[in-house]
Design a protein around this motif. Structure first.
Motif, PDB file in Angstrom:
ATOM      1  N   LYS A 160      44.756  30.715  46.388  1.00 24.99           N
ATOM      2  CA  LYS A 160      43.560  30.491  45.533  1.00 24.99           C
ATOM      3  C   LYS A 160      43.459  29.009  45.396  1.00 24.99           C
ATOM      4  O   LYS A 160      43.138  28.503  44.004  1.00 24.99           O
ATOM      5  CB  LYS A 160      43.695  31.142  44.437  1.00 24.99           C
ATOM      6  CG  LYS A 160      43.819  32.568  44.198  1.00 24.99           C
ATOM      7  CD  LYS A 160      43.906  33.422  43.149  1.00 24.99           C
ATOM      8  CE  LYS A 160      43.919  34.942  43.183  1.00 24.99           C
ATOM      9  NZ  LYS A 160      44.918  35.414  44.331  1.00 24.99           N
ATOM     10  N   ARG A 201      43.073  46.757  44.175  1.00 27.36           N
ATOM     11  CA  ARG A 201      43.523  45.361  44.052  1.00 27.36           C
ATOM     12  C   ARG A 201      42.424  44.538  43.068  1.00 27.36           C
ATOM     13  O   ARG A 201      41.303  44.892  42.904  1.00 27.36           O
ATOM     14  CB  ARG A 201      43.286  44.637  45.481  1.00 27.36           C
ATOM     15  CG  ARG A 201      43.913  45.279  46.527  1.00 27.36           C
ATOM     16  CD  ARG A 201      43.878  44.671  47.881  1.00 27.36           C
ATOM     17  NE  ARG A 201      44.619  43.404  47.760  1.00 27.36           N
ATOM     18  CZ  ARG A 201      44.415  42.396  48.968  1.00 27.36           C
ATOM     19  NH1 ARG A 201      43.668  42.850  49.807  1.00 27.36           N
ATOM     20  NH2 ARG A 201      45.207  41.209  48.829  1.00 27.36           N
ATOM     21  N   ALA A 203      40.423  42.096  41.120  1.00 27.58           N
ATOM     22  CA  ALA A 203      39.160  41.261  41.701  1.00 27.58           C
ATOM     23  C   ALA A 203      38.662  40.578  40.558  1.00 27.58           C
ATOM     24  O   ALA A 203      38.260  41.488  39.499  1.00 27.58           O
ATOM     25  CB  ALA A 203      38.303  42.164  42.443  1.00 27.58           C
ATOM     26  N   THR A 225      39.018  36.097  43.257  1.00 25.13           N
ATOM     27  CA  THR A 225      39.707  36.662  44.370  1.00 25.13           C
ATOM     28  C   THR A 225      38.717  36.615  45.455  1.00 25.13           C
ATOM     29  O   THR A 225      37.557  36.439  45.317  1.00 25.13           O
ATOM     30  CB  THR A 225      40.282  38.070  43.803  1.00 25.13           C
ATOM     31  OG1 THR A 225      39.059  38.616  43.397  1.00 25.13           O
ATOM     32  CG2 THR A 225      41.194  37.837  42.935  1.00 25.13           C
ATOM     33  N   ARG A 227      37.928  39.789  47.451  1.00 24.33           N
ATOM     34  CA  ARG A 227      37.993  41.125  47.977  1.00 24.33           C
ATOM     35  C   ARG A 227      36.835  41.395  48.832  1.00 24.33           C
ATOM     36  O   ARG A 227      35.756  40.845  48.517  1.00 24.33           O
ATOM     37  CB  ARG A 227      38.080  42.343  46.881  1.00 24.33           C
ATOM     38  CG  ARG A 227      39.187  41.700  45.870  1.00 24.33           C
ATOM     39  CD  ARG A 227      40.594  41.718  46.549  1.00 24.33           C
ATOM     40  NE  ARG A 227      41.622  41.407  45.660  1.00 24.33           N
ATOM     41  CZ  ARG A 227      42.679  40.702  45.787  1.00 24.33           C
ATOM     42  NH1 ARG A 227      42.950  40.245  47.051  1.00 24.33           N
ATOM     43  NH2 ARG A 227      43.500  40.640  44.935  1.00 24.33           N
ATOM     44  N   GLN A 230      33.140  42.047  47.131  1.00 24.06           N
ATOM     45  CA  GLN A 230      33.452  41.525  45.905  1.00 24.06           C
ATOM     46  C   GLN A 230      32.218  41.561  44.885  1.00 24.06           C
ATOM     47  O   GLN A 230      31.892  42.152  44.100  1.00 24.06           O
ATOM     48  CB  GLN A 230      34.555  40.529  45.735  1.00 24.06           C
ATOM     49  CG  GLN A 230      34.720  40.169  44.270  1.00 24.06           C
ATOM     50  CD  GLN A 230      35.797  39.356  43.971  1.00 24.06           C
ATOM     51  OE1 GLN A 230      36.910  39.397  44.674  1.00 24.06           O
ATOM     52  NE2 GLN A 230      35.844  38.248  43.230  1.00 24.06           N
TER      53      GLN A 230
END
Length: 305
Positions: A160, A201, A203, A225, A227, A230
């Motif tokens: 990140k 997961r 997000a 994040t 994903r 997303q």
């Protein structure tokens, strides 16, 4: 054309298309497309995607020869380039890299056709690819030119150390000027869709309202994040589906657009080898400008951040 044959050694209660990743496919839909085209055989007979393996089944999968599409005439703006990376403003309707179910031109093809040397990537269809955008999503994407840069960029994305912002035109009215969506994402019961799934997961998306009216809202979305789908899933979960999204959006919309109105407009990252901090911005394309006009939203809000 390439063929793969093997013997399955046990009975199985699951549909065969559940095992798409074991056969080298990126998604279940890719494997399903191959099966529908008649390239999946069990004991010499074509079978469907709902087939369940039995002990000692002899399985054959035929991978058709991929026909490379020409990238001549495709205009892709270059936003930044040095000896380690190249950053493009991806137009809509072009995939980042090839896939078994996709035969159209790709950004990888576009770069290779123009003589660029790229990193090896995860496999032969993805040289240089360190992150992705959906085919219908436009905006900033980075390619690595060598393996060292590729490895460092992948790590920076995973840790990140990269900041990414998107413009999204949504159906609906935002109740807040700024809010955070923190909802877990995983594949839904529909194999081609992601969804908000307990145990998925984590997000996180930070959403800022830039402009709006009684029917539409223009957002800036920062993803914490990364994903799959997303932003599309998160905004749909807030009853703010992206305009033109054929998977997560509204069945009927007040205005017609040709694709999902999502554009990666800004990225901030470290040059992989020098570690110099770089910020790049990408202007929106004409189709998104036209959508903003139709939705009576300000184009200026996409240039004066």
């Amino acid at each position: 054309m390439r063929e793969v044959s093997f013997t399955y050694l046990q009975n199985d209660e699951n549909r065969v298309d559940k095992y798409f990743d074991l056969f080298g496919f990126d998604s279940r839909s890719e494997f399903q497309s191959l099966i529908k085209d008649g390239n999946f055989f069990v004991n010499g007979k074509k079978e469907k995607q709902n087939y369940k393996f039995r002990e000692n089944d002899i399985v054959k999968i035929i991978f058709p020869e991929e026909i490379k599409q020409s990238t001549e005439g495709i205009d892709v703006p270059i936003l930044f380039e040095n000896e380690n990376i190249i950053v493009l403003n991806k137009p809509p309707f072009i995939a980042v890299h090839g896939a078994k179910s996709y035969s159209g031109p790709t950004l990888v093809d576009w770069l290779l056709d123009r003589g660029y040397k790229l990193s090896d990537g995860e496999d032969e269809t993805r040289p240089g690819v360190v992150h992705r955008l959906d085919a219908d999503t436009s905006g900033i994407i980075i390619f690595a030119k060598n393996n060292e840069s590729h490895s460092i960029l992948k790590r920076d994305f995973q840790e990140k150390n990269v900041s990414k912002h998107y413009f999204a035109i949504s159906n609906g009215v935002s109740k807040s000027d700024e809010f955070t969506i923190d909802k877990p994402i995983a594949r839904s019961k529909n194999p081609v869709k992601m969804g908000i799934v307990e145990g998925g997961r984590r997000a996180v998306s930070i959403v800022k309202r830039l402009d709006g009216n009684d029917f539409f809202t223009l957002f800036d979305v920062k993803i914490i994040t990364g994903r799959t789908h997303q932003i599309r899933v998160h905004l749909a979960s807030e009853n703010l589906p992206i305009l033109g999204d054929k998977v997560y959006g509204m069945k009927r919309e007040r205005i017609n657009v040709s694709r999902q109105m999502l554009h990666a407009h800004s990225i901030e990252f470290f040059e992989p080898l020098t570690r110099e901090k770089i910020k790049i911005e990408a202007p929106i394309f004409e189709d998104m400008k036209e959508a903003l006009k139709k939705a009576d939203l300000s184009i200026d809000k996409t240039t004066n951040l």
